[in-house]
Design an enzyme around this catalytic site. Structure first.
Site, mmCIF file in Angstrom:
data_model
loop_
_atom_site.group_PDB
_atom_site.id
_atom_site.type_symbol
_atom_site.label_atom_id
_atom_site.label_comp_id
_atom_site.label_asym_id
_atom_site.label_seq_id
_atom_site.Cartn_x
_atom_site.Cartn_y
_atom_site.Cartn_z
ATOM 1 N N TYR A 171 0.837 -1.205 0.000
ATOM 2 C CA TYR A 171 0.000 0.000 0.000
ATOM 3 C C TYR A 171 0.869 1.250 0.000
ATOM 4 O O TYR A 171 0.648 2.179 -0.799
ATOM 5 C CB TYR A 171 -0.931 -0.001 1.208
ATOM 6 N N LYS A 175 1.144 4.391 -2.847
ATOM 7 C CA LYS A 175 0.856 5.799 -2.580
ATOM 8 C C LYS A 175 2.082 6.673 -2.837
ATOM 9 O O LYS A 175 1.946 7.843 -3.215
ATOM 10 C CB LYS A 175 0.345 5.977 -1.157
ATOM 11 N N THR A 208 -12.876 6.452 6.961
ATOM 12 C CA THR A 208 -13.656 6.044 5.786
ATOM 13 C C THR A 208 -13.646 4.530 5.709
ATOM 14 O O THR A 208 -12.906 3.855 6.444
ATOM 15 C CB THR A 208 -13.057 6.605 4.476
#
Length: 305
Positions: A171, A175, A208
């Site tokens: 991840y 990014k 989120t």
């Protein structure tokens, strides 16, 4: 709360616009007068988000289009659809992503899922939309990264994590790749004298479904440490977390190659954020761009600019 400048007359594409920071960004852009395209993997969820936005802004112009960033054919179908209509595109918000997938998973194109969804898909989308972006008077591409990019590096010898896979490392690499894409696009705009502004953002620690949707793929679930961190680390809602991305996409003070995030790293109003040292390596950015062109089969040279 950040006040989005007047966006009347502008067209904006927001990826991952059915929830979280994407939905909030789309809502605020629509409220400021933009015609917003909700680019979502699941149209039914997009329609629900559209209804919520229209309930808040009854006169807004909002439409839903399917886009699965884990599929290059879906990206092509989406960009071809916009190209057929031929409307200039003022804003592209690369927001969608997947986080901390527990076991190595591949996209339909054979890419490691986080690299494919978070970087290679957005790369192909951005490059294929360049003709429409450059048809607008002052286009912008705002790309969402993450604070995890600060501790990442690009493993050019194992980009797809085939030899060693770590959910968090994959991840973070994806990014950082987003930041390098943002930087190289800004450099290309300067080299070609394009009117395009490319800037980046990170949302800090924003609550989120990104936090849970990735870790629960393939039957996984967040570990005890992750679950504890969700409860004790300072966090904020999407209303605040979307603001760095909105700032990068709309604020007159945003600069080419600028990077924006919460004032207190994890939370707070937007301020300029320091680029990670690894994101300042322009040689690596150019190399990664070339690799992405090869992997996706999409390049600037194949676009009618």
């Amino acid at each position: 709360m950040y006040q989005v400048p007047d966006q009347r007359g502008k067209v904006a594409v927001v990826t991952g616009a059915n929830s979280g920071t994407g939905k909030e960004a789309a809502k605020r852009l629509a409220g400021a007068g933009a015609h917003v395209v909700l680019a979502v993997r699941t149209p039914a969820k997009g329609e629900q988000a559209r209804n919520e936005i229209l309930a808040a802004h009854p006169g807004a112009r909002v439409e839903v289009r399917r886009l699965d960033l884990a599929s290059l054919s879906s990206v092509r179908e989406f960009t071809d659809g916009l190209a057929t209509e031929g409307k200039p595109l003022d804003l592209l918000l690369n927001n969608a992503g997947v986080m901390n997938v527990p076991r190595r998973t591949e996209t339909d194109d054979g890419f490691e899922l986080q690299l494919g969804s978070n970087f290679l898909g957005p790369f192909a989308l951005t490059v294929q939309l360049l003709p429409l972006l450059l048809a607008a008077p002052a286009p912008r591409v705002a790309t969402m990264s993450s604070g995890t990019a600060n501790r990442a590096r690009i493993s050019f010898d194992d980009l797809q994590s085939t030899r060693a896979y770590s959910p968090t490392r994959a991840y973070a690499q994806s990014k950082l790749a987003d930041l390098l894409m943002m930087i190289h696009l800004a450099d290309l705009a300067a080299q070609h004298a394009w009117p395009l502004l490319s800037a980046g953002a990170h949302p800090g620690y924003t609550r989120t479904n990104l936090m849970t949707s990735g870790p629960t793929l393939n039957g996984g679930r967040p570990g005890r440490l992750e679950s504890l961190l969700y409860k004790i680390v300072p966090s904020q809602g999407p209303e605040q977390g979307a603001e760095p991305l909105l700032y990068a996409a709309t604020d007159p003070a945003a600069t080419p190659g600028g990077y924006y995030g919460p004032r207190w790293s994890m939370v707070g109003p937007t301020k300029a954020a320091p680029l990670p040292r690894s994101a300042r390596d322009k040689t690596a950015a150019a190399r990664l761009w070339t690799v992405a062109e090869r992997l996706t089969g999409v390049s600037i040279q194949t676009q009618r600019l």
